[in-house]
Design an enzyme around this catalytic site. Structure first.
Site, PDB file in Angstrom:
ATOM      1  N   SER A  16       0.848  -1.186   0.000  1.00 46.79           N
ATOM      2  CA  SER A  16       0.000   0.000   0.000  1.00 46.79           C
ATOM      3  C   SER A  16       0.889   1.244   0.000  1.00 46.79           C
ATOM      4  O   SER A  16       1.671   1.424  -0.932  1.00 46.79           O
ATOM      5  CB  SER A  16      -0.969  -0.044   1.183  1.00 46.79           C
ATOM      6  OG  SER A  16      -1.983   0.912   1.032  1.00 46.79           O
ATOM      7  N   ASP A 100      -8.740  -4.863  -6.347  1.00 45.76           N
ATOM      8  CA  ASP A 100      -8.299  -3.796  -5.441  1.00 45.76           C
ATOM      9  C   ASP A 100      -9.037  -2.494  -5.766  1.00 45.76           C
ATOM     10  O   ASP A 100      -8.878  -1.955  -6.859  1.00 45.76           O
ATOM     11  CB  ASP A 100      -6.787  -3.604  -5.604  1.00 45.76           C
ATOM     12  CG  ASP A 100      -6.184  -2.700  -4.551  1.00 45.76           C
ATOM     13  OD1 ASP A 100      -6.918  -1.884  -3.953  1.00 45.76           O
ATOM     14  OD2 ASP A 100      -4.972  -2.805  -4.339  1.00 45.76           O
ATOM     15  N   HIS A 132      -7.130  -5.305  -1.889  1.00 45.71           N
ATOM     16  CA  HIS A 132      -5.978  -4.510  -1.458  1.00 45.71           C
ATOM     17  C   HIS A 132      -5.216  -5.212  -0.333  1.00 45.71           C
ATOM     18  O   HIS A 132      -4.715  -4.587   0.591  1.00 45.71           O
ATOM     19  CB  HIS A 132      -6.435  -3.122  -1.022  1.00 45.71           C
ATOM     20  CG  HIS A 132      -5.331  -2.130  -0.883  1.00 45.71           C
ATOM     21  ND1 HIS A 132      -4.605  -1.666  -1.958  1.00 45.71           N
ATOM     22  CD2 HIS A 132      -4.823  -1.501   0.202  1.00 45.71           C
ATOM     23  CE1 HIS A 132      -3.705  -0.808  -1.540  1.00 45.71           C
ATOM     24  NE2 HIS A 132      -3.814  -0.686  -0.228  1.00 45.71           N
TER      25      HIS A 132
END
Length: 157
Positions: A16, A100, A132
């Site tokens: 991330s 995602d 994600h």
């Protein structure tokens, strides 16, 4: 200077925002890394902002910048890993979830396509049933074994 650390075998990994930082570090400081692993990191902040859900756009315009304003667009371009990754010298593994909603799979696919076209050593691992993160047990086994194997291959014993 710490003798316990072999700086000639350093790698960078993150997911991330950490994936964004991994991409940034691999491009801006290519002399530091023997390998890199990006998990769900935004590659181009301009396309990242285009691809996020519409309901998130007002927040991200405040948090990251508004690409409609020339000075902020320039800031986003300068801060995008895309701007610097052609300087990357280490091999990279990119991990992405097809579903995602934060960092669209197209971000990672663009990253891999562009860097491969420029002769970079880059691998892509996409999980068709993840978002994600990698949450399903079998996928976790696959991803962490893949990361371990990738680093073992490129960092040595």
């Amino acid at each position: 200077k710490d003798k316990r650390v072999d700086v000639n075998r350093a790698a960078v990994v993150g997911r991330s925002y950490g994936g964004y930082m991994t991409l940034t570090l691999a491009g801006r400081h290519p002399d530091l890394w023997k390998a890199a692993c990006d998990m769900f990191g935004p590659y181009d902040l301009l396309t990242f902002l285009e691809r996020i859900p519409a309901t998130w756009k007002p927040y991200f315009k405040i948090a990251l910048g508004d690409p409609e304003k020339p000075e902020e667009k320039q800031f986003l371009t300068e801060r995008s890993p895309k701007t610097h990754l052609n300087d990357m010298t280490c091999p990279m593994l990119v991990v992405q979830g097809r579903n995602d909603p934060r960092v669209a799979a197209a971000e990672s696919e663009d990253l891999v396509k562009e860097l491969r076209q420029n002769g970079k050593d880059i691998e892509l691992l996409v999980f068709e049933d993840e978002g994600h993160d990698v949450l399903k047990y079998e996928n976790r086994v696959t991803v962490y074994n893949s990361i371990t194997d990738f680093f073992a291959k490129h960092l040595g014993n």
